[in-house]
Write a protein that holds these residues in place. Sequence first.
Motif, PDB file in Angstrom:
ATOM      1  N   ILE A  25       0.635   6.561   2.184  1.00  0.00           N
ATOM      2  CA  ILE A  25       1.450   5.673   1.362  1.00  0.00           C
ATOM      3  C   ILE A  25       1.558   6.191  -0.072  1.00  0.00           C
ATOM      4  O   ILE A  25       0.558   6.470  -0.721  1.00  0.00           O
ATOM      5  N   GLU A  26       2.797   6.308  -0.532  1.00  0.00           N
ATOM      6  CA  GLU A  26       3.105   6.591  -1.928  1.00  0.00           C
ATOM      7  C   GLU A  26       3.525   5.274  -2.564  1.00  0.00           C
ATOM      8  O   GLU A  26       4.467   4.608  -2.097  1.00  0.00           O
ATOM      9  N   ALA A  27       2.818   4.847  -3.628  1.00  0.00           N
ATOM     10  CA  ALA A  27       3.034   3.529  -4.216  1.00  0.00           C
ATOM     11  C   ALA A  27       3.754   3.623  -5.561  1.00  0.00           C
ATOM     12  O   ALA A  27       3.467   4.507  -6.374  1.00  0.00           O
ATOM     13  N   LYS A  28       4.687   2.704  -5.794  1.00  0.00           N
ATOM     14  CA  LYS A  28       5.391   2.578  -7.069  1.00  0.00           C
ATOM     15  C   LYS A  28       5.305   1.123  -7.517  1.00  0.00           C
ATOM     16  O   LYS A  28       5.365   0.215  -6.694  1.00  0.00           O
ATOM     17  N   LYS A  29       5.219   0.912  -8.832  1.00  0.00           N
ATOM     18  CA  LYS A  29       5.059  -0.466  -9.301  1.00  0.00           C
ATOM     19  C   LYS A  29       6.337  -1.028  -9.930  1.00  0.00           C
ATOM     20  O   LYS A  29       6.285  -1.853 -10.832  1.00  0.00           O
ATOM     21  N   SER A  30       7.484  -0.577  -9.430  1.00  0.00           N
ATOM     22  CA  SER A  30       8.761  -1.129  -9.873  1.00  0.00           C
ATOM     23  C   SER A  30       9.815  -0.820  -8.821  1.00  0.00           C
ATOM     24  O   SER A  30       9.597  -0.001  -7.933  1.00  0.00           O
ATOM     25  N   MET A  31      10.955  -1.493  -8.928  1.00  0.00           N
ATOM     26  CA  MET A  31      12.090  -1.170  -8.061  1.00  0.00           C
ATOM     27  C   MET A  31      12.577   0.229  -8.419  1.00  0.00           C
ATOM     28  O   MET A  31      12.552   0.621  -9.582  1.00  0.00           O
ATOM     29  N   ILE A  32      13.031   0.990  -7.424  1.00  0.00           N
ATOM     30  CA  ILE A  32      13.493   2.348  -7.683  1.00  0.00           C
ATOM     31  C   ILE A  32      14.809   2.609  -6.962  1.00  0.00           C
ATOM     32  O   ILE A  32      15.145   1.916  -5.999  1.00  0.00           O
ATOM     33  N   SER A  73       7.383  -4.934  -6.839  1.00  0.00           N
ATOM     34  CA  SER A  73       8.267  -5.307  -7.941  1.00  0.00           C
ATOM     35  C   SER A  73       8.596  -6.780  -7.844  1.00  0.00           C
ATOM     36  O   SER A  73       8.892  -7.286  -6.760  1.00  0.00           O
ATOM     37  N   ASN A  74       8.555  -7.469  -8.992  1.00  0.00           N
ATOM     38  CA  ASN A  74       8.928  -8.878  -9.025  1.00  0.00           C
ATOM     39  C   ASN A  74       8.166  -9.681  -7.968  1.00  0.00           C
ATOM     40  O   ASN A  74       8.722 -10.528  -7.260  1.00  0.00           O
ATOM     41  N   ASP A  75       6.856  -9.369  -7.841  1.00  0.00           N
ATOM     42  CA  ASP A  75       5.934 -10.071  -6.935  1.00  0.00           C
ATOM     43  C   ASP A  75       6.247  -9.859  -5.452  1.00  0.00           C
ATOM     44  O   ASP A  75       5.766 -10.614  -4.605  1.00  0.00           O
ATOM     45  N   THR A  76       7.032  -8.847  -5.135  1.00  0.00           N
ATOM     46  CA  THR A  76       7.382  -8.572  -3.740  1.00  0.00           C
ATOM     47  C   THR A  76       7.001  -7.147  -3.365  1.00  0.00           C
ATOM     48  O   THR A  76       7.334  -6.197  -4.077  1.00  0.00           O
ATOM     49  N   TYR A  77       6.295  -7.017  -2.243  1.00  0.00           N
ATOM     50  CA  TYR A  77       6.016  -5.705  -1.655  1.00  0.00           C
ATOM     51  C   TYR A  77       7.199  -5.297  -0.780  1.00  0.00           C
ATOM     52  O   TYR A  77       7.682  -6.093   0.032  1.00  0.00           O
ATOM     53  N   THR A  78       7.641  -4.057  -0.930  1.00  0.00           N
ATOM     54  CA  THR A  78       8.618  -3.491   0.001  1.00  0.00           C
ATOM     55  C   THR A  78       8.059  -2.173   0.527  1.00  0.00           C
ATOM     56  O   THR A  78       7.674  -1.304  -0.264  1.00  0.00           O
ATOM     57  N   PHE A  79       7.988  -2.047   1.843  1.00  0.00           N
ATOM     58  CA  PHE A  79       7.494  -0.824   2.478  1.00  0.00           C
ATOM     59  C   PHE A  79       8.648  -0.163   3.225  1.00  0.00           C
ATOM     60  O   PHE A  79       9.282  -0.772   4.090  1.00  0.00           O
ATOM     61  N   PHE A  80       8.927   1.100   2.876  1.00  0.00           N
ATOM     62  CA  PHE A  80       9.921   1.902   3.576  1.00  0.00           C
ATOM     63  C   PHE A  80       9.162   2.866   4.486  1.00  0.00           C
ATOM     64  O   PHE A  80       8.459   3.758   4.003  1.00  0.00           O
TER      65      PHE A  80
END
Length: 431
Positions: free
Chosen positions: A188-195, A226-233
């Motif tokens: 897993i590569e994690a980012k702390k904002s929408m991209i 981002s914005n309190d939501t996890y998104t996993f691709f």
Amino acid sequence: MKLKMTKNDESWKKLFEQYNILEEVSKNGLFKIRAAQINEERESRLMAKFDHHVNLPEIFREHKLSILPISRNEYVIGHFDSYCSVEYNKETEVIPVNLPENIESIDYTNLYSESSALHCAFNIGIIDNLIEDGESTHYTVSGRMSTDSFEFSIGNLNNANQPYTIEVKNSQCEIDGGFESKNYFLLIEAKKSMIDDFLIRQLYYPYRLWSQKISKPVIPILMTYSNDTYTFFIYEFKNPQDYNSLILVSQKNYTIAHEEIQREDVSILFENIQLVAEPKNISIPQADIFEKVVDLLSLLVDKDLTKDEITENYQFDRRQTDYYTHASRYLGLIKKYKDPVTKKICFKLTNEAKSILRKRHKLKYLDFMKKILEHEIFYRCFELSIKNGGIPSKEQICEIMSRSNLGINPGTQGRRASTVRGWIEWIWAQI
């Protein structure tokens, strides 16, 4: 207006001139550069890590170039197809999850670093849920490590019929989290904002390393919080030797301890709004996507940042950094100051912003709505949206601006109206 160059822009411009990099790439297809050569201008660690296409120095973007590490002390520059676009499917269900009652050391209202968000996701069972078979996982790998040696092909942005062949020998890669189950290994590569995009290398190099080390299938995953939501691709490399063979398999969304915001909550908030005076020397911003305002605030939780740090390390170009810091200052959520030692302009959260960001989701987002609606132009336009049952048009917003004596010239009103409309749409989207 031409924006001031970042330090990376300036340093790479000098290196390109010193080593005739454009000429060498034109003649040979690529140019190899040692870390020691980069260090002559600025630390290579800061000069060769561009997580998003927008972070690339101006001279790279202008000539369709990017840079890849090929060993611990050498990089290669070429017309590499290095980035993968990211599109958030808004139709994907957001799965609510709860923090187990016996866990006290995780504060789900304070997940403002990549590591804290990833640790929380693991400990509340989200990572287990990513695997269709529901296998329990063990958190086994993280941090920097050597890639070992491998070869791969990567697309050529100047000639699609002539991909590059790159050889990597013990380069350094970093893994935010590796999770092993009975039958799979999740990277897993994690980012702390929408991209909007990401550097494929951040998944590909660890993928190649661990595909050689273990027998289980390796699943590359991009996580954004981002914005309190996890998104996993969840991705798959169709051809392990092809850097660009990454395909999206599925997207999964989660949120913690979710409390829905009801229309009645917003009605009560709106009825009790007290308008504030417009801030001096800060006009209505041009920053259409309110989620990016929230992301910027989240980036500033850990430490104050300079304009260059925001631009070089997160998915903001120089103009967006100006727009979104301006928007946050307009709302009274960040302050701009000059560091007395470095003399650089820095940005920090206000005490009110710190207090808001510590709240649970529902109260936090109602506070953000309040900060928006305290400003007369947003209040009047939201009032019109209630009355008409729809978002006001840009023309209607411009008319309200003209009546409000805000001192915005007609040529600028349209761009500002786009932000007003975007933020009102954001409010309704939370309900």
